[in-house]
Design a protein around this motif. Structure first.
Motif, PDB file in Angstrom:
ATOM      1  N   THR A  51       6.155   1.999   3.285  1.00 16.64           N
ATOM      2  CA  THR A  51       5.381   2.879   2.408  1.00 16.64           C
ATOM      3  C   THR A  51       3.888   2.583   2.448  1.00 16.64           C
ATOM      4  O   THR A  51       3.110   3.264   1.770  1.00 16.64           O
ATOM      5  CB  THR A  51       5.891   2.740   0.961  1.00 16.64           C
ATOM      6  N   ASP A  52       3.474   1.596   3.238  1.00 13.56           N
ATOM      7  CA  ASP A  52       2.059   1.233   3.318  1.00 13.56           C
ATOM      8  C   ASP A  52       1.319   2.236   4.204  1.00 13.56           C
ATOM      9  O   ASP A  52       1.694   2.474   5.357  1.00 13.56           O
ATOM     10  CB  ASP A  52       1.931  -0.181   3.886  1.00 13.56           C
ATOM     11  N   ASP A  53       0.250   2.813   3.683  1.00 17.24           N
ATOM     12  CA  ASP A  53      -0.518   3.802   4.446  1.00 17.24           C
ATOM     13  C   ASP A  53      -1.166   3.193   5.688  1.00 17.24           C
ATOM     14  O   ASP A  53      -1.447   3.903   6.661  1.00 17.24           O
ATOM     15  CB  ASP A  53      -1.594   4.433   3.561  1.00 17.24           C
ATOM     16  N   SER A  54      -1.412   1.898   5.654  1.00 17.63           N
ATOM     17  CA  SER A  54      -2.084   1.259   6.786  1.00 17.63           C
ATOM     18  C   SER A  54      -1.149   0.956   7.955  1.00 17.63           C
ATOM     19  O   SER A  54      -1.613   0.587   9.037  1.00 17.63           O
ATOM     20  CB  SER A  54      -2.755  -0.046   6.327  1.00 17.63           C
ATOM     21  N   THR A  55       0.161   1.103   7.756  1.00 15.01           N
ATOM     22  CA  THR A  55       1.123   0.850   8.837  1.00 15.01           C
ATOM     23  C   THR A  55       0.960   1.919   9.916  1.00 15.01           C
ATOM     24  O   THR A  55       0.981   3.126   9.601  1.00 15.01           O
ATOM     25  CB  THR A  55       2.572   0.863   8.297  1.00 15.01           C
TER      26      THR A  55
END
Length: 841
Positions: A327-331
């Motif tokens: 759920t991390d946008d930076s992934t």
């Protein structure tokens, strides 16, 4: 606290050759007086994962039979059969506990605990037994290149005999023969000795068919498994060897998306993947006789998967990191795709778990936030990631649709409709890039599961069906029907441009949407009814009757047929007011004389209206479309509808006869008690002076009335009948159909010896009817013809009193059959009159 060494899971093998988990408990061995011998006892423990067991209850009570073959597998499993089709297994938490119970079993059977099997699984012939007894051991030839052919022949000769298989397996174990064979394999490859490699293929394949856990543990060890796969590349039936090792080492890469700190878990994952590959890709498809010989291999993979899921599920740090990165946008996209693929594989492994363990598994994922994570993933542009997320979502829906429904309803309180999880699923169904709509079909199936009332729960405090369907029609239905409304506008396309619904992919999508809407019509009652009528959905659907794709036109017709099949007057009034039959009749006429599915389906719909006698639709069709349909004579459906219509008009013109017929039908057909009570209440609540003159009512006889009073009533009835005889003739003249003769009526009374009375009415066709007239009872082509006169009984009253008894010879075929069935009953003495006046059978 109980000794963990004796902690076990009890498994039974089902008909699909899958292990069913029967519960977790602690095993012991003791003498059971009832069974007259030493027995294995497993008592249930009370824990979260073992919901089916009661504390202290017996999960297993099995006598250690001296002749039963027990097998020890993988150091922590004991497997045996108690009947021809009843296999049991104990899976121990610790190796020490397995060894203790194994020693007890061997002690009872008088066996050496060092063996892995205590008895032969299959009885042998006397000749084989004599031969084997004469040779107490099996001596293997030296492991040399020159003796490989001899060894291959020895293995092939041993497979048919269970005892020889056992001796061969023991010889291979005791001499460490497998590792020597694998050393020879390297020599043969270096020398390019093809014949020797072919012999090694036959030998290794034969060792698999020995079905021996101890041999598998050697063959599947880290140092041996790739060489075993190499031996199986050289199938003598193939001109060139396979490239299995190249695939496993170069193509198939192990991706550790989240670092796994447990080396045992990592090794177990590697081993399971390779063994599964051997089973699915390397070993040839087993014959019927060889299939059971690989049961231990199936069990090996099954229990490995159970262990992997359990070890991952217990590692909270691992799962927390997994969902955090998802759920991390930076992934980055590549990393997220790997994470989603891992989660998909994780869920696929969970399918090997039993229901109670699977319940715990999905609850763990739910607590970790799998549904919000899927919502984020489904909102991405990457098609492959969305596809994997859809597969994960399907696991959740199929296992527990209520969990998904609860999440989306809670989500609706915080988010806009556009980003709701269920609306994302609908949008992906609509925007499926696959020309064959493979993904859309899968998603439509999941939506159907979610909106199916059959799997919705009802509790004392709330009803899931009411809450979820209200939510769905308010927040989601407009998204589902958007493509339908967009492609069925009233505006005609410009000249030379095709209709949007004639595009094949669009047509397929509309067919899927119509299929789901048809399901809703059948199962959602007033929710879908309000939506269809308020949004004028049926009119838009019937635009598709003009599609060049027959399957779309049939979907539209099926939708309308489902609505008509409900026989709901709200729907009927909507159809009539909007003249929605026009599209159907137009499609029927455009189809011409083609005898196809569309032709048959349309005729069937009109036939249903005729047979079920849906009066409002019958009148609407005949009054508006009769001129277009009157020339259709290859079926009698439309002429039958016209006849129904004429009969209705006739009764409307003469309400007295219509009231007579309604009461006859009320007497003829038995109604349920609730309907009778409602009618009685209505009658008692109606004041006599409020009734209009001539309105038909049922006589409610007083229960206190005796037979004499009833006979007195009938005497007065006869007097009134004589006075109104002229009125009756006038009524009957008005009721006569064109081409039909007026029926004559005969009223007779008979009194039984007990003083009870019975009235009967016989309807006879006039003797003047000509046999060949279209409407005569003897006319073979007449839809309303009857073969013989049928007696009926009834009582009819108006404010002024009784006016007569009547029956119609033009009843439909269904009524005639029911009348004939009642003939026998009417000849018997009638029962005492109840609160309702019942003079008929």
């Amino acid at each position: 606290m109980a000794d963990t060494r004796r902690r076990v899971k009890v498994y039974t093998l089902n008909e699909d050759r899958q292990w069913d988990d029967r519960g977790t408990g602690h095993v012991s061995s003791s003498y059971v007086e009832r069974l007259k011998g030493m027995s294995l006892l497993v008592r249930a423990e009370s824990d979260v994962q073992n919901k089916l067991a009661v504390l202290g209850s017996l999960l297993l009570e099995s006598k250690i039979n001296p002749n039963t073959a027990y097998q020890k597998q993988q150091d922590t499993l004991i497997v045996w059969s108690e009947a021809e089709n009843y296999d049991l297994a104990l899976s121990f938490q610790e190796k020490a506990g397995c060894d203790e119970i194994w020693e007890k079993i061997c002690q009872v059977q008088g066996k050496d605990p060092s063996v892995d099997i205590t008895q032969e699984l299959v009885e042998e012939s006397e000749e084989e037994r004599f031969d084997d007894m004469s040779s107490p051991g099996l001596e293997l030839p030296p492991c040399e290149l020159s003796r490989l052919e001899e060894l291959a022949e020895l293995v092939a000769a041993s497979l048919p005999s269970p005892l020889r298989r056992e001796k061969l397996a023991l010889a291979l174990e005791n001499e460490g023969y497998i590792k020597k064979l694998l050393e020879l394999f390297h020599v043969c490859e270096d020398l390019e000795n093809v014949e020797g490699l072919h012999h090694l293929y036959e030998i290794i394949k034969g060792i698999f068919l020995l079905n021996r856990t101890a041999l598998f543990e050697v063959m599947f060890s880290e140092e041996c498994i790739m060489d075993v796969i190499g031996c199986l590349e050289y199938d003598p039936t193939l001109s060139l060897p396979r490239k299995h090792r190249e695939f496993l080492t170069k193509t198939a890469k192990f991706k550790e998306v989240i670092p796994i700190s447990d080396p045992e878990l990592k090794q177990k994952i590697h081993q399971t993947y390779r063994v599964q590959y051997i089973q699915d890709m390397v070993l040839p498809t087993p014959s019927v006789f060889e299939e059971n010989m690989l049961s231990t291999l199936h069990s090996f993979i099954f229990f490995n998967k159970v262990e992997i899921v359990g070890m991952l599920q217990e590692d909270e740090k691992f799962l927390t990191e997994l969902f955090a990165q998802l759920t991390d946008d930076s992934t980055d996209d590549d990393k997220r795709q790997e994470l989603v693929n891992f989660l998909k594989e994780f869920c696929a492994f969970s399918q090997t778990l039993q229901p109670q363990n699977r319940d715990s598994f999905f609850k763990t994922l739910s607590n970790m936030g799998i549904l919000p994570a899927l919502e984020v993933i489904l909102g991405m542009d990457d098609v492959q990631v969305r596809s994997a997320a859809t597969d994960i979502f399907s696991y959740l829906v199929e296992y527990n649709p209520s969990m998904v429904r609860e999440f989306v309803m809670q989500e609706a309180q915080q988010n806009d409709d556009d980003i709701l999880l269920i609306n994302l699923i609908i949008e992906h169904m609509i925007c499926d890039p696959d020309p064959e709509l493979g993904g859309a079909v899968q998603l439509m199936g999941l939506l159907r599961t979610l909106v199916d009332p059959e799997n919705m729960l009802a509790t004392a405090n709330k009803t899931e069906k009411t809450e979820f369907l209200s939510f769905f029609y308010k927040h989601c239905m407009h998204v589902l029907t958007a493509p339908l409304l967009a492609n069925t506008t009233e505006e005609k396309p410009s000249k030379g441009e095709p209709s949007p619904y004639n595009d094949f992919q669009t047509a397929q999508l509309l067919a899927l949407i119509l299929e789901l809407l048809t399901f809703c019509v059948e199962h959602h009652t007033y929710h879908i009814k309000n939506y269809i009528i308020n949004k004028d959905i049926l009119r838009r659907v019937l635009v598709l009757m003009g599609s060049k794709h027959a399957f779309v036109a049939l979907c539209a017709l099926r939708f309308m047929r489902k609505i008509i099949g409900l026989k709901d007057e709200f729907y009927n009034r909507y159809i009539m007011k909007a003249f929605l039959f026009e599209a159907v009749v137009k499609a029927f006429l455009n189809n011409g004389s083609r005898y196809n599915l569309l032709n048959s389906a349309i005729i069937e719909m009109f036939e249903f209206i005729r047979v079920e006698d849906i009066k409002s639709l019958t009148a609407h069709v005949i009054e508006n479309y009769w001129k277009a349909l009157e020339d259709v004579d290859y079926v009698q459906t439309f002429k039958g509808l016209k006849l129904r219509y004429e009969q209705q008009r006739e009764r409307q013109d003469n309400p007295k006869l219509d009231s007579m017929r309604s009461i006859l039908r009320n007497n003829r057909y038995r109604r349920d008690a609730r309907t009778l009570e409602e009618e009685e209440e209505m009658w008692f609540n109606t004041e006599e002076d409020e009734m209009e003159d001539g309105e038909p009512v049922l006589l409610p006889p007083d229960k206190s009335k005796n037979d004499d009073e009833i006979m007195d009533h009938f005497g007065k009835f006869i007097e009134r009948k004589k006075l109104k005889d002229g009125d009756e003739k006038e009524v009957l003249t008005k009721s006569t159909l064109t081409g039909r003769q007026s029926p004559s009526f005969k009223l007779s009374f008979s009194s039984t010896s007990s003083g009870s009375s019975k009235s009967s009415l016989t309807s006879q066709s006039a003797s003047s009817n000509s046999p060949g007239s279209p409407g005569s009872p003897g006319s073979p082509g007449s839809p309303g013809s009857i073969a013989k006169s049928t007696p009926h009984t009834a009582a009819i009253t108006t404010k002024g009193g009784l006016i007569g008894l009547v029956d119609y010879p033009d009843d439909d075929d269904d009524e005639e059959e029911e009348e004939e069935e009642e003939d026998g009953e009417e000849k018997e003495p009638s029962a005492p009159l109840t609160k309702k006046s019942r003079l008929g059978s």
